[in-house]
Design a protein around this motif. Structure first.
Motif, mmCIF file in Angstrom:
data_model
loop_
_atom_site.group_PDB
_atom_site.id
_atom_site.type_symbol
_atom_site.label_atom_id
_atom_site.label_comp_id
_atom_site.label_asym_id
_atom_site.label_seq_id
_atom_site.Cartn_x
_atom_site.Cartn_y
_atom_site.Cartn_z
ATOM 1 N N VAL A 22 43.119 44.124 68.171
ATOM 2 C CA VAL A 22 44.348 43.440 67.741
ATOM 3 C C VAL A 22 44.065 42.540 66.540
ATOM 4 N N ALA A 23 42.972 41.781 66.621
ATOM 5 C CA ALA A 23 42.627 40.876 65.521
ATOM 6 C C ALA A 23 42.369 41.649 64.234
ATOM 7 N N ALA A 192 37.917 35.267 61.839
ATOM 8 C CA ALA A 192 38.900 34.724 60.901
ATOM 9 C C ALA A 192 40.285 34.664 61.532
ATOM 10 N N PHE A 193 40.618 35.681 62.311
ATOM 11 C CA PHE A 193 41.920 35.720 62.988
ATOM 12 C C PHE A 193 42.089 34.499 63.882
ATOM 13 N N PHE A 194 41.089 34.185 64.681
ATOM 14 C CA PHE A 194 41.197 33.054 65.602
ATOM 15 C C PHE A 194 41.069 31.717 64.875
ATOM 16 N N TYR A 195 40.271 31.672 63.814
ATOM 17 C CA TYR A 195 40.196 30.445 63.027
ATOM 18 C C TYR A 195 41.562 30.097 62.438
ATOM 19 N N CYS A 196 42.241 31.112 61.932
ATOM 20 C CA CYS A 196 43.578 30.876 61.377
ATOM 21 C C CYS A 196 44.568 30.509 62.484
ATOM 22 N N LEU A 197 44.474 31.214 63.605
ATOM 23 C CA LEU A 197 45.380 30.968 64.719
ATOM 24 C C LEU A 197 45.241 29.542 65.243
#
Length: 214
Positions: A22-23, A192-197
């Protein structure tokens, strides 16, 4: 008991794989503005060059050299009058991406006053966020390899930093470690996905250095 444990492990693995998938889809299939050196137009605050490995003799590796060559071409075209060189510098082990990058562009005719450096670009995420928060850039051209570009543009998009990406390896190749980099990129996109989230802050911030100031 063992069957239940194995089912639990299988469930966790499936959950992890789904999360990574998903990420990566979120990062890779968002809409970004991309261009080439020949086609790009307009005016941008800076050309952001993301760091990469430096060889034992202190010169940029092939990937980094291609990023710098593309940035120089963009500078010479006039779409921005500033280069922001962002990478990792360590006094402890005498590893210095910034020095290698700066020397490279200076030797190829970019003037000193057109070069800005960020030695705290410890990751793509940090480099992009610091370009906005520390260097006060409001529009950037991001230069890196094609496989890496989506992640950099994803961070910029999520941080409301208008950016256009230019891949420095269009139609090229010949990287000896490209497969390894592409595998690592799967996990880097997830990070990066979770850092942005979660709106993580870079490890280092500090005082603003307005790239647009005289």
């Amino acid at each position: 008991m063992i069957k239940k444990f194995l089912k639990f492990i299988a469930f966790i693995l499936c959950l992890c794989l789904c999360t990574v998938a998903v990420a990566n889809c979120a990062v890779m299939f968002s809409k970004y503005q991309k261009s080439t050196v020949d086609d790009i137009s307009g005016s941008y605050d800076c050309i952001l060059v993301l760091g990469a490995s430096v060889l034992s003799d202190g010169t940029p590796c092939k990937m980094l050299a291609e990023r710098l060559d593309t940035a120089i071409a963009l500078y010479q075209k006039g779409v921005s009058d500033k280069l922001l060189l962002s990478g990792y510098t360590s006094a402890e082990d005498q590893y210095d991406e910034i020095r290698a990058m700066k020397n490279y562009v200076l030797e190829r005719g970019v003037p000193q006053d057109a070069i800005f450096t960020d030695g705290y670009g410890l990751s793509t995420y940090d480099s992009v966020v610091r370009a906005k928060k520390i260097f006060c850039a409001y529009s950037v051209i991001i230069v890196t390899q094609k496989y890496h570009l989506d992640r950099a543009l994803y961070v910029a998009k999520n941080k409301d930093l208008p950016a256009v990406g230019v891949a420095c390896d269009a139609g090229k190749g010949g990287y000896t470690d490209i497969l390894n980099n592409q595998v690592r990129e799967i996990f880097a996109r997830t990070k990066a996905f979770f850092y942005c989230l979660l709106d993580f802050q870079p490890k280092f911030l500090g005082e603003a250095q307005n790239i647009n100031a005289n």
